[in-house]
Design a protein around this motif. Structure first.
Motif: not given
Length: 131
Positions: A66, A130, A126-127
């Motif tokens: 990530r 998340k 998005k990352t």
């Protein structure tokens, strides 16, 4: 097995297209009859190299942890925004704006780099969001 992210694949495809397209599809002006090159040829070479670097970074971005994905997405977005400025702004091109480098290469590079930046920013968001 990790699921492959749509944005990662889209960025990779667009980056490869930027690299190869700058050589084969939307290349700069052709060689002069005396064998020398116009100024825009060097812009084409820089865009090709930057497309190769973006392709490499996007391959690294696929399936990475990530934190690394966040860093790579930010770097790809910044580099693609920087690439928009190369033709005509940071590097000199042909003097006549009717030449191929102004009418074909510059708009193609701009559109591709904007798309790469948008997908990279979406990938970054998005990352980050998340869990």
């Amino acid at each position: 097995m990790k699921k492959i992210n749509f944005f990662d694949v889209a960025i990779l495809i667009l980056s490869v297209f930027l690299c190869l397209g700058s050589v084969f599809l939307f290349h700069a002006c052709p060689q002069k009859p005396d064998g020398s090159w116009m100024a825009c040829h060097h812009v084409q070479n820089v865009i090709t190299l930057l497309g190769a670097c973006l392709s490499f970074l996007s391959v690294l971005c696929i399936g990475t942890p990530r934190l690394l994905k966040i860093i790579l997405s930010a770097v790809i977005a910044a580099a693609s925004i920087f690439a928009i400025l190369i033709p005509g702004t940071l590097m000199r091109m042909c003097m006549m704006h009717e030449m191929r480098c102004w009418t074909v290469m510059k708009p193609s590079v701009t559109v591709l780099c904007i798309l790469i930046a948008i997908f990279s920013i979406f990938n970054l968001i998005k990352t980050v969001l998340k869990k």
